[in-house]
Design a protein around this motif. Structure first.
Motif, PDB file in Angstrom:
ATOM      1  N   TYR A 139     -19.962   0.588  27.386  1.00 18.69           N
ATOM      2  CA  TYR A 139     -19.347  -0.241  28.435  1.00 18.69           C
ATOM      3  C   TYR A 139     -20.280  -1.396  28.810  1.00 18.69           C
ATOM      4  CZ  TYR A 139     -17.669  -1.665  33.030  1.00 18.69           C
ATOM      5  OH  TYR A 139     -17.230  -2.407  34.114  1.00 18.69           O
ATOM      6  N   ASP A 140     -21.575  -1.089  29.059  1.00 19.89           N
ATOM      7  CA  ASP A 140     -22.548  -2.132  29.414  1.00 19.89           C
ATOM      8  C   ASP A 140     -22.733  -3.109  28.264  1.00 19.89           C
ATOM      9  OD1 ASP A 140     -22.989  -1.009  31.931  1.00 19.89           O
ATOM     10  OD2 ASP A 140     -24.511   0.367  31.128  1.00 19.89           O
ATOM     11  N   ALA A 141     -22.769  -2.596  27.021  1.00 18.17           N
ATOM     12  CA  ALA A 141     -22.972  -3.459  25.870  1.00 18.17           C
ATOM     13  C   ALA A 141     -21.830  -4.452  25.698  1.00 18.17           C
ATOM     14  CB  ALA A 141     -23.123  -2.621  24.602  1.00 18.17           C
ATOM     15  N   TRP A 142     -20.612  -4.060  26.089  1.00 18.89           N
ATOM     16  CA  TRP A 142     -19.465  -4.954  25.894  1.00 18.89           C
ATOM     17  C   TRP A 142     -19.262  -5.913  27.075  1.00 18.89           C
ATOM     18  CZ3 TRP A 142     -16.516  -6.632  22.150  1.00 18.89           C
ATOM     19  CH2 TRP A 142     -15.305  -7.270  22.462  1.00 18.89           C
ATOM     20  N   TYR A 143     -19.453  -5.412  28.300  1.00 19.67           N
ATOM     21  CA  TYR A 143     -19.101  -6.210  29.462  1.00 19.67           C
ATOM     22  C   TYR A 143     -20.283  -6.942  30.111  1.00 19.67           C
ATOM     23  CZ  TYR A 143     -14.442  -4.168  29.428  1.00 19.67           C
ATOM     24  OH  TYR A 143     -13.171  -3.813  29.077  1.00 19.67           O
ATOM     25  N   ARG A 144     -21.495  -6.472  29.921  1.00 16.70           N
ATOM     26  CA  ARG A 144     -22.616  -7.076  30.638  1.00 16.70           C
ATOM     27  C   ARG A 144     -23.296  -8.185  29.854  1.00 16.70           C
ATOM     28  NH1 ARG A 144     -26.590  -3.091  33.586  1.00 16.70           N
ATOM     29  NH2 ARG A 144     -27.110  -5.127  34.491  1.00 16.70           N
ATOM     30  N   LEU A 145     -23.121  -8.239  28.549  1.00 11.92           N
ATOM     31  CA  LEU A 145     -23.760  -9.273  27.733  1.00 11.92           C
ATOM     32  C   LEU A 145     -22.716 -10.047  26.959  1.00 11.92           C
ATOM     33  CD1 LEU A 145     -27.050  -7.811  26.172  1.00 11.92           C
ATOM     34  CD2 LEU A 145     -26.824  -9.631  27.851  1.00 11.92           C
ATOM     35  N   THR A 146     -22.802 -11.384  27.042  1.00 14.22           N
ATOM     36  CA  THR A 146     -21.916 -12.213  26.243  1.00 14.22           C
ATOM     37  C   THR A 146     -22.419 -12.318  24.813  1.00 14.22           C
ATOM     38  OG1 THR A 146     -21.353 -13.520  28.198  1.00 14.22           O
ATOM     39  CG2 THR A 146     -20.850 -14.486  26.054  1.00 14.22           C
ATOM     40  N   SER A 147     -23.749 -12.514  24.682  1.00 19.00           N
ATOM     41  CA  SER A 147     -24.345 -12.660  23.354  1.00 19.00           C
ATOM     42  C   SER A 147     -25.657 -11.884  23.314  1.00 19.00           C
ATOM     43  CB  SER A 147     -24.587 -14.133  23.026  1.00 19.00           C
ATOM     44  OG  SER A 147     -25.244 -14.266  21.782  1.00 19.00           O
ATOM     45  N   PRO A 148     -25.635 -10.661  22.799  1.00 16.82           N
ATOM     46  CA  PRO A 148     -26.872  -9.863  22.748  1.00 16.82           C
ATOM     47  C   PRO A 148     -27.933 -10.496  21.845  1.00 16.82           C
ATOM     48  CG  PRO A 148     -25.113  -8.801  21.509  1.00 16.82           C
ATOM     49  CD  PRO A 148     -24.488  -9.921  22.258  1.00 16.82           C
ATOM     50  N   THR A 149     -27.520 -11.183  20.796  1.00 18.83           N
ATOM     51  CA  THR A 149     -28.507 -11.798  19.903  1.00 18.83           C
ATOM     52  C   THR A 149     -29.278 -12.909  20.610  1.00 18.83           C
ATOM     53  OG1 THR A 149     -26.786 -13.280  19.044  1.00 18.83           O
ATOM     54  CG2 THR A 149     -27.176 -11.221  17.844  1.00 18.83           C
ATOM     55  N   SER A 150     -28.580 -13.698  21.430  1.00 18.46           N
ATOM     56  CA  SER A 150     -29.268 -14.754  22.180  1.00 18.46           C
ATOM     57  C   SER A 150     -30.241 -14.165  23.188  1.00 18.46           C
ATOM     58  CB  SER A 150     -28.249 -15.646  22.900  1.00 18.46           C
ATOM     59  OG  SER A 150     -27.392 -16.272  21.969  1.00 18.46           O
ATOM     60  N   GLN A 151     -29.850 -13.049  23.813  1.00 15.07           N
ATOM     61  CA  GLN A 151     -30.720 -12.381  24.774  1.00 15.07           C
ATOM     62  C   GLN A 151     -31.978 -11.871  24.086  1.00 15.07           C
ATOM     63  OE1 GLN A 151     -30.045 -12.297  27.949  1.00 15.07           O
ATOM     64  NE2 GLN A 151     -31.205 -10.610  28.886  1.00 15.07           N
ATOM     65  N   ILE A 152     -31.794 -11.215  22.949  1.00 18.26           N
ATOM     66  CA  ILE A 152     -32.941 -10.680  22.208  1.00 18.26           C
ATOM     67  C   ILE A 152     -33.850 -11.813  21.756  1.00 18.26           C
ATOM     68  CG2 ILE A 152     -33.616  -9.473  20.095  1.00 18.26           C
ATOM     69  CD1 ILE A 152     -31.103  -7.768  20.391  1.00 18.26           C
ATOM     70  N   GLN A 153     -33.258 -12.879  21.243  1.00 11.42           N
ATOM     71  CA  GLN A 153     -34.046 -14.017  20.765  1.00 11.42           C
ATOM     72  C   GLN A 153     -34.873 -14.627  21.899  1.00 11.42           C
ATOM     73  OE1 GLN A 153     -31.685 -17.143  19.084  1.00 11.42           O
ATOM     74  NE2 GLN A 153     -33.402 -18.053  17.994  1.00 11.42           N
ATOM     75  N   ALA A 154     -34.301 -14.740  23.079  1.00  8.71           N
ATOM     76  CA  ALA A 154     -35.018 -15.321  24.214  1.00  8.71           C
ATOM     77  C   ALA A 154     -36.230 -14.478  24.589  1.00  8.71           C
ATOM     78  CB  ALA A 154     -34.070 -15.455  25.408  1.00  8.71           C
ATOM     79  N   TYR A 155     -36.087 -13.158  24.597  1.00  8.43           N
ATOM     80  CA  TYR A 155     -37.208 -12.301  24.942  1.00  8.43           C
ATOM     81  C   TYR A 155     -38.278 -12.312  23.850  1.00  8.43           C
ATOM     82  CZ  TYR A 155     -35.222 -10.402  29.219  1.00  8.43           C
ATOM     83  OH  TYR A 155     -34.752 -10.262  30.498  1.00  8.43           O
ATOM     84  N   VAL A 156     -37.862 -12.412  22.612  1.00 10.14           N
ATOM     85  CA  VAL A 156     -38.838 -12.508  21.523  1.00 10.14           C
ATOM     86  C   VAL A 156     -39.657 -13.786  21.666  1.00 10.14           C
ATOM     87  CG1 VAL A 156     -39.122 -12.787  19.034  1.00 10.14           C
ATOM     88  CG2 VAL A 156     -37.532 -11.080  19.918  1.00 10.14           C
ATOM     89  N   PHE A 157     -38.987 -14.915  21.945  1.00 13.36           N
ATOM     90  CA  PHE A 157     -39.709 -16.167  22.158  1.00 13.36           C
ATOM     91  C   PHE A 157     -40.713 -16.026  23.299  1.00 13.36           C
ATOM     92  CE2 PHE A 157     -36.372 -19.307  20.324  1.00 13.36           C
ATOM     93  CZ  PHE A 157     -36.690 -18.863  19.048  1.00 13.36           C
ATOM     94  N   ASP A 158     -40.278 -15.383  24.385  1.00 17.64           N
ATOM     95  CA  ASP A 158     -41.145 -15.250  25.556  1.00 17.64           C
ATOM     96  C   ASP A 158     -42.401 -14.448  25.225  1.00 17.64           C
ATOM     97  OD1 ASP A 158     -41.558 -15.428  28.559  1.00 17.64           O
ATOM     98  OD2 ASP A 158     -41.546 -13.251  28.271  1.00 17.64           O
ATOM     99  N   VAL A 159     -42.240 -13.333  24.518  1.00 23.08           N
ATOM    100  CA  VAL A 159     -43.395 -12.486  24.202  1.00 23.08           C
ATOM    101  C   VAL A 159     -44.323 -13.178  23.205  1.00 23.08           C
ATOM    102  CG1 VAL A 159     -44.107 -10.289  23.184  1.00 23.08           C
ATOM    103  CG2 VAL A 159     -42.130 -10.377  24.710  1.00 23.08           C
ATOM    104  N   ILE A 160     -43.742 -13.779  22.161  1.00 20.56           N
ATOM    105  CA  ILE A 160     -44.565 -14.433  21.138  1.00 20.56           C
ATOM    106  C   ILE A 160     -45.359 -15.586  21.743  1.00 20.56           C
ATOM    107  CG2 ILE A 160     -44.498 -15.802  19.023  1.00 20.56           C
ATOM    108  CD1 ILE A 160     -44.074 -12.853  18.558  1.00 20.56           C
ATOM    109  N   ARG A 161     -44.728 -16.404  22.555  1.00 13.67           N
ATOM    110  CA  ARG A 161     -45.395 -17.586  23.117  1.00 13.67           C
ATOM    111  C   ARG A 161     -46.332 -17.258  24.266  1.00 13.67           C
ATOM    112  NH1 ARG A 161     -40.104 -21.601  22.680  1.00 13.67           N
ATOM    113  NH2 ARG A 161     -40.363 -22.037  20.438  1.00 13.67           N
ATOM    114  N   SER A 162     -46.345 -16.021  24.687  1.00 13.03           N
ATOM    115  CA  SER A 162     -47.322 -15.594  25.689  1.00 13.03           C
ATOM    116  C   SER A 162     -48.445 -14.751  25.080  1.00 13.03           C
ATOM    117  CB  SER A 162     -46.630 -14.786  26.792  1.00 13.03           C
ATOM    118  OG  SER A 162     -46.053 -13.594  26.267  1.00 13.03           O
ATOM    119  N   THR A 163     -48.261 -14.340  23.838  1.00 15.95           N
ATOM    120  CA  THR A 163     -49.266 -13.493  23.178  1.00 15.95           C
ATOM    121  C   THR A 163     -50.123 -14.268  22.187  1.00 15.95           C
ATOM    122  OG1 THR A 163     -47.773 -11.590  23.361  1.00 15.95           O
ATOM    123  CG2 THR A 163     -49.607 -11.387  21.823  1.00 15.95           C
ATOM    124  N   ILE A 164     -49.491 -15.006  21.286  1.00 15.39           N
ATOM    125  CA  ILE A 164     -50.222 -15.728  20.241  1.00 15.39           C
ATOM    126  C   ILE A 164     -51.210 -16.750  20.810  1.00 15.39           C
ATOM    127  CG2 ILE A 164     -49.973 -17.284  18.254  1.00 15.39           C
ATOM    128  CD1 ILE A 164     -49.208 -14.484  17.607  1.00 15.39           C
TER     129      ILE A 164
END
Length: 283
Positions: free
Chosen positions: A84-109
């Protein structure tokens, strides 16, 4: 008067269907056939329960100001109980995942130098995994694994790194070559010294054998020929050695000055030495 009918909907294996009733969430249906009341109800969405992979490419720079392309592979799947949460709470899970990956990489490297970044790929992947697991769990997604698949600096930086590595290896090779030459020269000097030592021993033994041979010849000749004294024998032996020497010199095409007085002088010196040695042996 309302006319409706039961409609049979089939959900494929490893999928879950979202059923709505006039636009309102009704229930989740699993794989296989399911009956719905059409047209009031309908299967508005299907979510795959299989593990999916999202490849993210992020550009950032290191602590020593080298820009790198970081490739991260994120493996995720939908949690059945939280569909239910996966269908109704996120419009684009891939965009969400990509945003968090960018955040972690650009704060770690940026806190690492280039060499350290290459050595810490597992640490970077673990940081991305922890960050995504905490966030995506609330949206009905489970992060299975994250992998840093690529860490590529600029082409010029790669060439410079290869040149530095090549220069270091050439330096090591030159050092090993010099050490090998040193060992080779030391061993050659030791071999030459040993050869000279053995040659000296050979010459000494040769001279000792010659003296013993001369002593034996003089003794035998004196005992077998009556009236012959050691001096006569030495004269004969020296004359024989002299002619042998002339033959050897002539065979090598050498021209030497010849003086009979030299032969007499040599005869006298050798005779004195031989007689002194003989007296020492007899005494």
């Amino acid at each position: 008067m309302w006319n409706g009918c039961l409609c049979l909907q089939c959900i494929r294996e490893k999928e879950v269907g979202v059923v709505e009733d006039l636009g309102q969430f009704k229930r989740l249906v699993g794989e296989g056939p399911s009956c719905i009341l059409w047209p009031l109800q309908s299967v508005t969405g299907r979510l795959s329960l299989r593990v999916q992979q999202l490849d993210v490419l992020c550009e950032t720079k290191t602590k020593d100001n080298v820009f790198v392309q970081v490739g991260v592979a994120v493996q995720y799947r939908v949690v059945t109980e939280s569909a239910y949460d996966a269908w109704y709470r996120l419009t684009s899970p891939t965009s969400q995942i990509q945003a968090y990956v960018f955040d972690v990489i650009r704060s770690t490297i940026p806190r690492m130098e280039l060499d350290q970044a290459f050595e810490s790929k597992d640490d970077i992947a673990h940081s991305v995994l922890e960050s995504l697991q905490q966030v995506m769990k609330d949206y009905g997604y489970s992060i299975v694994n994250t992998l840093v698949t690529d860490l590529a600096p600029d082409t010029k930086v790669k060439a410079s790194m290869n040149e530095i590595n090549a220069a270091r290896r050439l330096k090591e090779a030159a050092s090993h070559q010099a050490e090998a030459d040193k060992v080779r020269q030391v061993k050659a000097a030791e071999a030459d010294a040993e050869a000279r030592y053995l040659s000296g021993l050979g010459v000494a033994r040769q001279r000792k054998a010659i003296v013993k041979g001369l002593q034996a010849s003089v003794s035998e000749f004196s005992s077998e020929v009556e009236g012959a004294d050691p001096k006569d024998v030495m004269d004969i032996l020296l004359l024989s050695q002299y002619f042998d020497t002339l033959s050897t010199v002539g065979a090598n095409s050498l021209i030497l000055e010849h003086d009979p007085a030299t032969v007499a002088n040599l005869q006298q010196q050798v005779g004195v030495s031989f007689m002194a040695k003989r007296q020492d042996l007899l005494s």
